[in-house]
Design a protein around this motif. Structure first.
Motif, mmCIF file in Angstrom:
data_model
loop_
_atom_site.group_PDB
_atom_site.id
_atom_site.type_symbol
_atom_site.label_atom_id
_atom_site.label_comp_id
_atom_site.label_asym_id
_atom_site.label_seq_id
_atom_site.Cartn_x
_atom_site.Cartn_y
_atom_site.Cartn_z
ATOM 1 N N THR A 104 -1.456 4.418 -2.266
ATOM 2 C CA THR A 104 -1.567 2.950 -2.273
ATOM 3 C C THR A 104 -2.261 2.412 -0.899
ATOM 4 O OG1 THR A 104 0.511 2.264 -1.606
ATOM 5 C CG2 THR A 104 0.103 2.668 -3.899
ATOM 6 N N HIS A 105 -2.417 2.967 0.014
ATOM 7 C CA HIS A 105 -2.943 2.825 1.204
ATOM 8 C C HIS A 105 -3.684 3.936 1.719
ATOM 9 C CE1 HIS A 105 -3.369 -0.363 4.469
ATOM 10 N NE2 HIS A 105 -3.919 0.960 5.143
ATOM 11 N N SER A 106 -5.087 3.949 1.418
ATOM 12 C CA SER A 106 -5.798 5.167 1.832
ATOM 13 C C SER A 106 -7.013 4.790 2.448
ATOM 14 C CB SER A 106 -5.961 5.973 0.586
ATOM 15 O OG SER A 106 -7.024 7.109 0.892
ATOM 16 N N GLN A 133 -8.706 -1.388 2.104
ATOM 17 C CA GLN A 133 -7.492 -1.870 2.717
ATOM 18 C C GLN A 133 -7.720 -2.651 4.097
ATOM 19 O OE1 GLN A 133 -4.716 -1.373 1.098
ATOM 20 N NE2 GLN A 133 -5.006 0.013 -0.378
ATOM 21 N N ASP A 134 -6.517 -3.144 4.575
ATOM 22 C CA ASP A 134 -6.680 -3.833 5.810
ATOM 23 C C ASP A 134 -7.938 -4.899 5.780
ATOM 24 O OD1 ASP A 134 -4.791 -2.252 6.751
ATOM 25 O OD2 ASP A 134 -6.035 -0.578 7.190
ATOM 26 N N GLY A 135 -8.238 -5.314 4.866
ATOM 27 C CA GLY A 135 -9.370 -6.406 4.886
ATOM 28 C C GLY A 135 -10.636 -5.999 4.928
ATOM 29 N N GLU A 207 -4.217 -8.661 11.639
ATOM 30 C CA GLU A 207 -4.192 -8.309 12.960
ATOM 31 C C GLU A 207 -5.489 -7.984 13.400
ATOM 32 O OE1 GLU A 207 -1.386 -5.400 13.724
ATOM 33 O OE2 GLU A 207 -0.460 -6.207 15.167
ATOM 34 N N TYR A 208 -6.435 -7.807 12.601
ATOM 35 C CA TYR A 208 -7.817 -7.439 13.000
ATOM 36 C C TYR A 208 -8.677 -8.706 12.991
ATOM 37 C CZ TYR A 208 -5.890 -2.589 12.041
ATOM 38 O OH TYR A 208 -5.364 -1.536 12.141
ATOM 39 N N ASP A 209 -9.907 -8.311 13.641
ATOM 40 C CA ASP A 209 -11.196 -9.309 13.739
ATOM 41 C C ASP A 209 -11.657 -8.940 12.071
ATOM 42 O OD1 ASP A 209 -10.548 -10.111 15.912
ATOM 43 O OD2 ASP A 209 -12.576 -9.104 17.011
ATOM 44 N N SER A 235 -1.686 -6.595 2.023
ATOM 45 C CA SER A 235 -1.957 -7.168 3.457
ATOM 46 C C SER A 235 -1.296 -6.279 4.638
ATOM 47 C CB SER A 235 -1.410 -8.360 3.499
ATOM 48 O OG SER A 235 -1.387 -9.173 4.748
ATOM 49 N N HIS A 236 -2.173 -5.877 5.301
ATOM 50 C CA HIS A 236 -2.002 -5.588 6.905
ATOM 51 C C HIS A 236 -1.772 -6.936 7.526
ATOM 52 C CE1 HIS A 236 -2.704 -3.365 10.708
ATOM 53 N NE2 HIS A 236 -2.239 -4.218 10.988
ATOM 54 N N MET A 237 -0.521 -7.244 7.651
ATOM 55 C CA MET A 237 0.181 -8.529 7.998
ATOM 56 C C MET A 237 -0.250 -8.912 9.466
ATOM 57 S SD MET A 237 3.942 -8.546 6.333
ATOM 58 C CE MET A 237 4.677 -7.542 7.461
ATOM 59 N N SER A 265 1.420 -3.880 3.465
ATOM 60 C CA SER A 265 0.895 -2.307 3.759
ATOM 61 C C SER A 265 1.362 -1.719 5.010
ATOM 62 C CB SER A 265 -0.653 -2.658 4.084
ATOM 63 O OG SER A 265 -1.368 -3.140 2.916
ATOM 64 N N HIS A 266 1.745 -0.378 4.857
ATOM 65 C CA HIS A 266 2.479 0.419 5.861
ATOM 66 C C HIS A 266 3.484 -0.452 6.786
ATOM 67 C CE1 HIS A 266 -0.765 -1.689 8.077
ATOM 68 N NE2 HIS A 266 -1.712 -1.174 7.567
ATOM 69 N N PHE A 267 4.448 -0.915 5.925
ATOM 70 C CA PHE A 267 5.505 -1.552 6.752
ATOM 71 C C PHE A 267 6.344 -0.813 7.749
ATOM 72 C CE2 PHE A 267 9.493 -4.287 4.876
ATOM 73 C CZ PHE A 267 9.067 -5.209 6.053
ATOM 74 N N SER A 412 -0.477 7.007 2.795
ATOM 75 C CA SER A 412 -0.573 7.972 3.709
ATOM 76 C C SER A 412 -1.436 7.084 5.018
ATOM 77 C CB SER A 412 -1.344 8.915 3.207
ATOM 78 O OG SER A 412 -2.897 8.395 3.008
ATOM 79 N N ASP A 413 -2.144 5.963 4.536
ATOM 80 C CA ASP A 413 -2.936 5.228 5.549
ATOM 81 C C ASP A 413 -3.994 6.293 6.203
ATOM 82 O OD1 ASP A 413 -3.611 2.948 6.881
ATOM 83 O OD2 ASP A 413 -2.139 2.964 8.404
ATOM 84 N N GLY A 414 -4.072 7.405 5.541
ATOM 85 C CA GLY A 414 -4.881 8.675 6.146
ATOM 86 C C GLY A 414 -6.295 8.740 5.911
HETATM 87 ZN ZN LIG Z 1 -3.615 -1.344 8.471
#
Ligand SMILES: [Zn+2]
Length: 526
Positions: A104-106, A133-135, A207-209, A235-237, A265-267, A412-414
């Protein structure tokens, strides 16, 4: 009840699925004198079937016909399955047969058109990846999906639409401020197009630009648009360390105001001061759920994350020594910050910040600030200014506790070629370390978190459970040996114990290698 249903089905030989098989066999026999291809059907026998629902596994057999699960039965049942004439049989004694894992977060979509066999994903049992992911997402998503339709990957692909992607399109380089009402409206229009193109919903990387400069109201406005079209929010918070609790409150507020399913995401608790506070944090989320908000999370099984060097400067002043010192004292120790990529001087890759500081004869705070300045200077000069770090910030016990929360699934976030070992190892690591070695999750519970629960959190229908009529996305693994081998120094080692992986009934991985088949489909929002 489910088994009873199968038994009843078996007493009706004229059910549509069988008619279809007969018809296909008949038609191919008419078109071609060769006998009907037995490859259209195969049987897996003797497996421990862990079906993804979380219920106890049992020894049984499963038949796949034309890419779909056609029959399942326990080995000791009256209706135990036996092979038909010429039907291929896979003996799976001592192995677990589970639904293919849904990530769910790849970030495995990066380069997947060039490397569609997706070794990193399939070698760990992943059969569906959720990208965007991550925006950050492909734009327009419809084009990415069309490309995958014509040149598929081994895995199924779904995607969110990234807030940061929309924000950059509307605001360009002038993103270091709140968006105007007109700009938000323009982002909403773009988002509607992405949702129509099949995006699952909206993703943010706060958390990102450029997402970090958005207000909560801006995110709520876009999440409301997603909600209006049946979409979701992931969300990557805004913070995973010093302002984690405020970031959770913001996420709860977005769920409450926009009224849509929300996934964290990736808590993680990525600061020493937060370690051990899982009970308090999960109680906050349970209270939000009790309020009727649909909040869930995904977790990857590593004590270290991978991101940019600059992510630890929330005020974005990269000369701020106090901020650098705080980061190195509270978040990531100098010997826990591994430079994964550093385009400005690739000889530094693979070294820790502590080692580089020693080599240069500077203190770690100065070295950290210098490295960021060097990468930014390279980028300003048009050279390769890319950088990333693998940073140790989390505690095993917290990860295991967050993972055990009933509303957490595994991710995985991989990536396919990432520097973080999660790209090749996340799922086998959960099964080997968290389940077998540490006993922090039951096997059926872990599989549930990799399959049915993950599908539910993404709104994916017809995936994640071994049941009659479902797509035959499956993984066969040895619960006694399954384990990740990838490390920060060798991040691309495939895991042990993953015996065979199918997508839609076609083998995509076996005997430690990709099979070359590309049966994956695009999973558009339903
Ligand atoms: Zn992230």
């Amino acid at each position: 009840m489910k088994l009873m249903g199968n038994r009843l089905h078996r007493k009706h030989p004229c059910r549509p699925a069988m008619l279809a098989v007969v018809l296909v066999a008949f038609l191919s026999a008419c078109a071609d004198p060769a006998p009907p291809s037995p490859a259209q059907s195969f049987l897996i026998q003797g497996a421990t079937i862990v079906d993804g629902t979380g219920t106890p596994g049992y020894i049984g057999s499963l038949r796949v016909t034309n890419g779909v699960i056609a029959e399942i039965a326990p080995a000791d049942a009256d209706n135990a399955l036996s092979p038909t004439q010429g039907e291929p049989v896979h003996d799976a004694t001592n192995l677990v047969l589970a639904p293919g894992f849904i990530d769910t977060h790849s970030h495995h979509d990066g380069g997947v058109l060039e490397e569609p066999t997706a070794l990193a994903a399939v070698s760990q049992g992943i059969t569906t990846i959720v990208a965007g992911q991550d925006g950050g997402s492909r734009f327009p998503i419809a084009d990415f999906f069309t490309a995958l339709d014509s040149t598929p990957a081994a895995v199924n692909v779904a995607s969110y639409a990234g807030h940061g992607t929309l924000r950059r399109r509307v605001m360009g380089d002038d993103f270091r401020r709140a968006a105007t009402e007109a700009e938000v409206a323009e982002m909403q229009t773009l988002l509607e197009g992405e949702l129509a193109g099949g995006a699952l919903g909206l993703s943010t990387g706060l958390e990102y630009d450029p997402g970090i400069y958005s207000t909560t109201d801006e995110v709520v406005a876009l999440a409301t648009t997603a909600a209006a079209h049946g979409g979701r929010y992931i969300s990557h918070m805004r913070s995973e360390d010093r302002a984690l609790l405020a970031a959770i409150e913001e996420t709860v507020e977005i769920a409450r105001r926009a009224r849509l399913p929300v996934q964290i995401s990736h808590f993680k608790l990525a600061a020493r001061g937060l370690w051990g506070r899982t009970a308090e944090i999960l109680a906050r989320l349970d209270a939000a759920r009790a309020e009727g908000l649909d909040i869930s999370a995904d977790v990857y099984p590593y004590e270290y994350w991978q991101s940019t060097m600059t992510v630890l400067f929330p005020e974005r002043d990269f000369t701020d020594r106090a901020a650098a010192r705080y980061a190195l004292e509270e978040l990531v120790a100098p010997d826990g910050m591994l430079i994964a990529r550093f385009g400005a001087d690739t000889t530094l890759e693979g070294k820790t910040l502590a080692q580089i500081a020693t080599q240069r004869g500077t203190d770690p705070v100065t070295t950290y600030i210098d490295l960021i300045a060097e990468s930014r200077a390279a980028r300003a000069e048009g050279r390769d200014g890319g950088e990333s770090i693998v940073a140790s910030s989390m505690a095993f016990d917290d990860i295991a506790t967050l993972m055990s929360w009933p509303h957490t699934n595994i991710s995985s976030d991989g990536g396919l070629r990432g520097a973080h070992p999660r790209g090749f190892g996340a799922y086998p690591r959960v099964l080997g370390r968290y389940v077998r070695e540490e006993g922090r999750l039951g096997l059926e519970e872990a599989v549930h978190k990799m399959t049915e629960l993950a599908a539910r959190h993404m709104g994916l229908v017809g995936r994640g459970v071994l049941k009659v009529g479902a797509a035959a996305d499956m993984v066969l693994f040895d619960p006694a040996t399954v384990l990740d081998r990838s490390t920060t120094t060798q991040p691309h080692l495939t895991a042990t114990g993953i015996a065979r992986v199918w997508v839609a009934g076609t083998v995509v991985y076996e005997n430690g290698a990709v099979a070359g088949a590309l049966p994956g489909v695009v999973l558009r929002r339903q």
